[in-house]
Design a protein around this motif. Sequence first.
Motif, PDB file in Angstrom:
ATOM      1  N   GLY A  22       0.816  -1.211   0.000  1.00  0.00           N
ATOM      2  CA  GLY A  22       0.000   0.000   0.000  1.00  0.00           C
ATOM      3  C   GLY A  22       0.844   1.252   0.000  1.00  0.00           C
ATOM      4  O   GLY A  22       0.543   2.222  -0.704  1.00  0.00           O
ATOM      5  N   GLY A  26       0.756   3.790  -3.049  1.00  0.00           N
ATOM      6  CA  GLY A  26       0.295   5.121  -2.671  1.00  0.00           C
ATOM      7  C   GLY A  26       1.289   6.197  -3.065  1.00  0.00           C
ATOM      8  O   GLY A  26       0.922   7.243  -3.592  1.00  0.00           O
ATOM      9  N   GLU A  75      -7.026  11.490   2.931  1.00  0.00           N
ATOM     10  CA  GLU A  75      -5.835  10.755   3.346  1.00  0.00           C
ATOM     11  C   GLU A  75      -6.056   9.265   3.120  1.00  0.00           C
ATOM     12  O   GLU A  75      -7.180   8.812   2.949  1.00  0.00           O
ATOM     13  CB  GLU A  75      -5.530  11.013   4.821  1.00  0.00           C
ATOM     14  CG  GLU A  75      -6.449  10.269   5.769  1.00  0.00           C
ATOM     15  CD  GLU A  75      -6.052  10.374   7.231  1.00  0.00           C
ATOM     16  OE1 GLU A  75      -4.883  10.616   7.537  1.00  0.00           O
ATOM     17  OE2 GLU A  75      -6.947  10.209   8.060  1.00  0.00           O
ATOM     18  N   ASP A  76      -4.976   8.533   3.135  1.00  0.00           N
ATOM     19  CA  ASP A  76      -5.083   7.079   3.122  1.00  0.00           C
ATOM     20  C   ASP A  76      -4.593   6.552   4.465  1.00  0.00           C
ATOM     21  O   ASP A  76      -4.083   7.302   5.293  1.00  0.00           O
ATOM     22  CB  ASP A  76      -4.312   6.479   1.940  1.00  0.00           C
ATOM     23  CG  ASP A  76      -2.859   6.910   1.920  1.00  0.00           C
ATOM     24  OD1 ASP A  76      -2.227   6.982   2.990  1.00  0.00           O
ATOM     25  OD2 ASP A  76      -2.347   7.173   0.820  1.00  0.00           O
ATOM     26  N   TYR A  77      -4.752   5.282   4.687  1.00  0.00           N
ATOM     27  CA  TYR A  77      -4.371   4.702   5.977  1.00  0.00           C
ATOM     28  C   TYR A  77      -2.876   4.831   6.240  1.00  0.00           C
ATOM     29  O   TYR A  77      -2.446   4.953   7.381  1.00  0.00           O
ATOM     30  CB  TYR A  77      -4.792   3.230   6.048  1.00  0.00           C
ATOM     31  CG  TYR A  77      -6.275   3.076   6.269  1.00  0.00           C
ATOM     32  CD1 TYR A  77      -6.841   3.364   7.499  1.00  0.00           C
ATOM     33  CD2 TYR A  77      -7.106   2.668   5.240  1.00  0.00           C
ATOM     34  CE1 TYR A  77      -8.207   3.236   7.704  1.00  0.00           C
ATOM     35  CE2 TYR A  77      -8.471   2.537   5.439  1.00  0.00           C
ATOM     36  CZ  TYR A  77      -9.012   2.819   6.667  1.00  0.00           C
ATOM     37  OH  TYR A  77     -10.357   2.706   6.874  1.00  0.00           O
ATOM     38  N   SER A 144     -10.493  14.099   5.288  1.00  0.00           N
ATOM     39  CA  SER A 144     -10.680  14.564   3.920  1.00  0.00           C
ATOM     40  C   SER A 144     -11.026  16.045   3.986  1.00  0.00           C
ATOM     41  O   SER A 144     -11.621  16.507   4.948  1.00  0.00           O
ATOM     42  CB  SER A 144     -11.783  13.780   3.204  1.00  0.00           C
ATOM     43  OG  SER A 144     -13.001  13.901   3.896  1.00  0.00           O
TER      44      SER A 144
END
Length: 176
Positions: A22, A26, A75-77, A144
């Motif tokens: 990821g 990403g 955002e992502d994790y 977000s």
Amino acid sequence: RGAVAMELLIQIGFFVGLLLVGLVFGRMAEQRHFRELADAERQLARVLVFNERTLPATGDYRRTQLVTGSVVIAEDYFKRIAAALASIVGGRLTAYESLMDRGRREAIVRMKRDAQKIGATMVFNVRFETSSLSEDHRRQALFSAEFLAYGTALVPANGARPPTSDGVESRLDARA
């Protein structure tokens, strides 16, 4: 007992592997977005943007029109984990800095495209608005934000030559 330890190691390894996959994908997506932004900024360099409120005294303009550019960035994790680790030790949250930079730049690009569609050469009184879209802290939703850039686009009259950026900048510098 050895089988339980081995199963635990496999589960941890699987989690770390997914985390790395990821993170790599990403970063690749983020770098691609930065390259696309740089290309769009070069293509739209002729549309000048100013935060000054007053329109230039020189120039013959057919009309003015409000132009906007809006984007939602989340955002992502992986950014969340990096930010959580950075907040433990303190310092800059660089994971969020790139997120905010991408949002602002994308909003400006979209505003410039809006101005270009109507034939505008300049956008004055440019402003930014940012709003968080993840207000529910109970469920710890991903962050977000919406980025909105807006301003007054100037469309030159037919045959009128728009001032160059040097002419406008030197006029603005003379006022200061």
